[in-house]
Design an enzyme around this catalytic site. Structure first.
Site, short mmCIF file in Angstrom:
data_model
loop_
_atom_site.label_atom_id
_atom_site.label_comp_id
_atom_site.label_asym_id
_atom_site.label_seq_id
_atom_site.Cartn_x
_atom_site.Cartn_y
_atom_site.Cartn_z
N CYS A 112 0.81 -1.22 0.00
CA CYS A 112 0.00 0.00 0.00
C CYS A 112 0.84 1.27 0.00
O CYS A 112 0.33 2.37 -0.22
CB CYS A 112 -0.95 0.00 1.20
SG CYS A 112 -1.97 -1.47 1.23
N HIS A 254 -3.14 6.77 3.23
CA HIS A 254 -3.59 5.49 2.68
C HIS A 254 -4.96 5.12 3.24
O HIS A 254 -5.19 5.18 4.45
CB HIS A 254 -2.57 4.39 2.98
CG HIS A 254 -3.10 3.04 2.61
ND1 HIS A 254 -3.57 2.76 1.35
CD2 HIS A 254 -3.27 1.91 3.34
CE1 HIS A 254 -4.00 1.51 1.32
NE2 HIS A 254 -3.83 0.97 2.51
N ASN A 284 -10.23 -0.35 0.35
CA ASN A 284 -8.77 -0.22 0.40
C ASN A 284 -8.22 -0.73 -0.94
O ASN A 284 -8.24 -1.92 -1.20
CB ASN A 284 -8.25 -1.07 1.57
CG ASN A 284 -6.74 -1.07 1.67
OD1 ASN A 284 -6.05 -0.65 0.75
ND2 ASN A 284 -6.23 -1.58 2.78
O1 UT7 Z 1 -3.74 -1.74 3.68
C1 UT7 Z 1 -2.70 -2.15 4.53
C2 UT7 Z 1 -2.98 -1.83 5.90
N1 UT7 Z 1 -4.16 -2.50 6.37
C3 UT7 Z 1 -4.77 -2.02 7.40
O2 UT7 Z 1 -4.38 -0.98 7.87
C4 UT7 Z 1 -5.93 -2.79 7.98
C5 UT7 Z 1 -6.14 -2.36 9.38
N2 UT7 Z 1 -7.10 -3.16 10.11
C6 UT7 Z 1 -8.43 -2.91 10.13
O3 UT7 Z 1 -8.91 -2.05 9.39
C7 UT7 Z 1 -9.27 -3.64 11.11
O4 UT7 Z 1 -8.44 -4.33 12.02
C8 UT7 Z 1 -10.29 -4.66 10.50
C9 UT7 Z 1 -11.38 -3.91 9.73
C10 UT7 Z 1 -9.58 -5.64 9.58
C11 UT7 Z 1 -10.95 -5.43 11.61
O5 UT7 Z 1 -11.60 -4.51 12.48
P1 UT7 Z 1 -11.38 -4.57 14.07
O6 UT7 Z 1 -12.20 -3.52 14.64
O7 UT7 Z 1 -9.90 -4.57 14.31
O8 UT7 Z 1 -12.00 -5.97 14.39
P2 UT7 Z 1 -11.44 -7.10 15.35
O9 UT7 Z 1 -10.64 -8.05 14.53
O10 UT7 Z 1 -10.85 -6.50 16.58
O11 UT7 Z 1 -12.79 -7.78 15.79
C12 UT7 Z 1 -13.74 -7.10 16.64
C13 UT7 Z 1 -15.02 -7.92 16.66
C14 UT7 Z 1 -14.78 -9.41 16.90
O12 UT7 Z 1 -15.91 -9.92 17.59
P3 UT7 Z 1 -15.86 -10.14 19.19
O13 UT7 Z 1 -14.72 -11.07 19.42
O14 UT7 Z 1 -15.64 -8.77 19.79
O15 UT7 Z 1 -17.20 -10.73 19.47
C15 UT7 Z 1 -14.75 -9.99 15.52
O16 UT7 Z 1 -15.08 -11.35 15.50
O17 UT7 Z 1 -15.67 -7.83 15.38
C16 UT7 Z 1 -15.78 -9.13 14.82
N3 UT7 Z 1 -15.54 -9.00 13.38
C17 UT7 Z 1 -16.51 -8.84 12.47
N4 UT7 Z 1 -17.86 -8.80 12.60
C18 UT7 Z 1 -18.57 -8.61 11.47
C19 UT7 Z 1 -14.34 -8.95 12.75
N5 UT7 Z 1 -14.53 -8.76 11.44
C20 UT7 Z 1 -15.87 -8.70 11.24
C21 UT7 Z 1 -16.67 -8.52 10.09
N6 UT7 Z 1 -18.01 -8.48 10.25
N7 UT7 Z 1 -16.15 -8.35 8.85
#
Ligand code: UT7
Length: 339
Positions: A112, A254, A284
């Protein structure tokens, strides 16, 4: 006065097929509300069968050349991590498709951060006299590398391409790239990767695994790294070029997650409204995200000639980069879906 790279034109494309959050929620355990509130993304564009990264790069490149009013360059740099094939590079194919003749052309693989790495390579080529005019393209088609079962990657990534034409000029002209900060940390390689397809896998003696052809990402850790690295790199860059946060009219960071954009703004002491937000429309788009966001903002006249623009990126590698310019008087056409 030192020869400096000046932005002379821009162009960008996304494939015509738009994929709404609702469509993803039909096959994945996710929903529109979660995606919108946790990422800011409403829709993204994915290629149809038969369209390659090179095709998107060529279409964006053609628009950038038109925007700059030129039909020749000395060098084509394509930033991509999803090239048409592992070898050869895709840039020569793009140069040929654009009718640019037998010019120098190579790919840059910096995920990226690739577009800003590409601008830095182009600026170096111009400063040293290797090239007088350079086409830099950032293009990625991650939809071909997404595990359809993986909701953390599938909801985020979209396909697209954005391009810039740089010409030789002077540092005091609008559009001059005023400096760079670049960095990497290979210790974080596994945070976002396609593990298969390279010499590590091919030389392992194990049969290739189909799953290793997919991109995997440790979202939470990438989020933290993205915030910290883009803020720190921006600060170094601003100090290097003698700007303070108050001087920044717009920040093109980004586009991975709107919460990342807001946190970077907070750390830099920028109003959140100064951050360009384009990810709601395209997700993204990896190496294409900054030129797409800039094109969108220029067409809508959010960015105007003379505005001070900070650009900062973070991605797999790990890699990060920042640069800045005063926006030049250029004609930019709207983002096209004509590939
Ligand atoms: O381009 C290169 C750089 N890339 C990035 O910078 C990506 C950066 N990361 C992100 O944007 C985020 O970490 C994500 C969008 C990928 C994930 O979001 P998050 O807020 O970090 O989610 P998480 O993995 O901490 O999960 C929080 C909760 C979990 O549920 P519980 O355990 O709290 O019940 C996950 O299971 O959200 C749940 N979850 C989802 N629910 C619905 C994780 N992904 C999803 C989803 N839909 N797609």
């Amino acid at each position: 006065m030192t020869r400096t790279a000046i932005l002379a034109g821009m162009g960008a494309v996304v494939p015509p097929r738009s994929v709404e959050n609702e469509e993803l929620a039909r096959t994945l355990d996710t929903n529109d509300t979660w995606i919108r509130t946790r990422t800011g993304i409403r829709t993204r564009h994915w290629t149809d069968t038969g369209t390659s990264t090179g095709d998107l790069a060529t279409a964006a490149g053609a628009r950038a050349l038109k925007s700059a009013g030129v039909d020749s360059v000395d060098l084509v740099i394509l930033a991509t991590s999803t090239g048409n094939q592992p070898m050869p590079a895709t840039a020569p194919e793009v140069a040929a498709a654009l009718g640019l003749g037998q010019v120098a052309a190579y790919d840059i693989s910096a995920a990226c951060s690739g577009f800003l790495y590409g601008l830095s390579a182009a600026a170096g080529a111009i400063a040293s006299g290797v090239a007088g005019r350079v086409l830099v393209v950032g293009a990625d088609v991650w939809s071909t590398r997404l595990d359809p079962q993986d909701r953390s990657t599938t909801i985020i990534f979209g396909d697209g391409a954005g391009a810039a034409v740089l010409r030789a000029g002077h540092a005091d002209e609008p559009g001059a790239l005023l400096g760079f900060d670049l960095g990497s940390d290979g210790a974080g390689r596994e945070l976002a990767q396609v593990a298969g397809g390279g010499s590590r896998e091919r030389g392992s003696g194990r049969p290739p695994s189909p799953e290793d052809a997919y991109m995997t990402m440790q979202g939470k850790e990438m989020f933290t790294q993205a915030v910290n690295k883009m803020a720190a790199s921006s600060e170094l860059l601003l100090e290097r070029i003698g700007w303070s946060a108050a001087d920044v009219d717009w920040c093109a960071a980004h586009q991975a997650n709107v919460r990342i954009l807001h946190t970077v703004a907070d750390l830099l002491g920028l109003e959140r409204s100064r951050m360009l937000v384009h990810l709601d429309k395209v997700g993204n788009t990896s190496a294409a995200s900054i030129p797409l966001a800039l094109t969108d903002a220029a067409v809508s006249e959010q960015i105007k000639a003379g505005d001070r623009v900070l650009m900062t990126a973070f991605g797999g590698g790990l890699s990060w980069a920042s640069t800045a310019m005063r926006w030049p008087e250029i004609d930019v056409m709207e983002i096209s879906t004509d590939i």
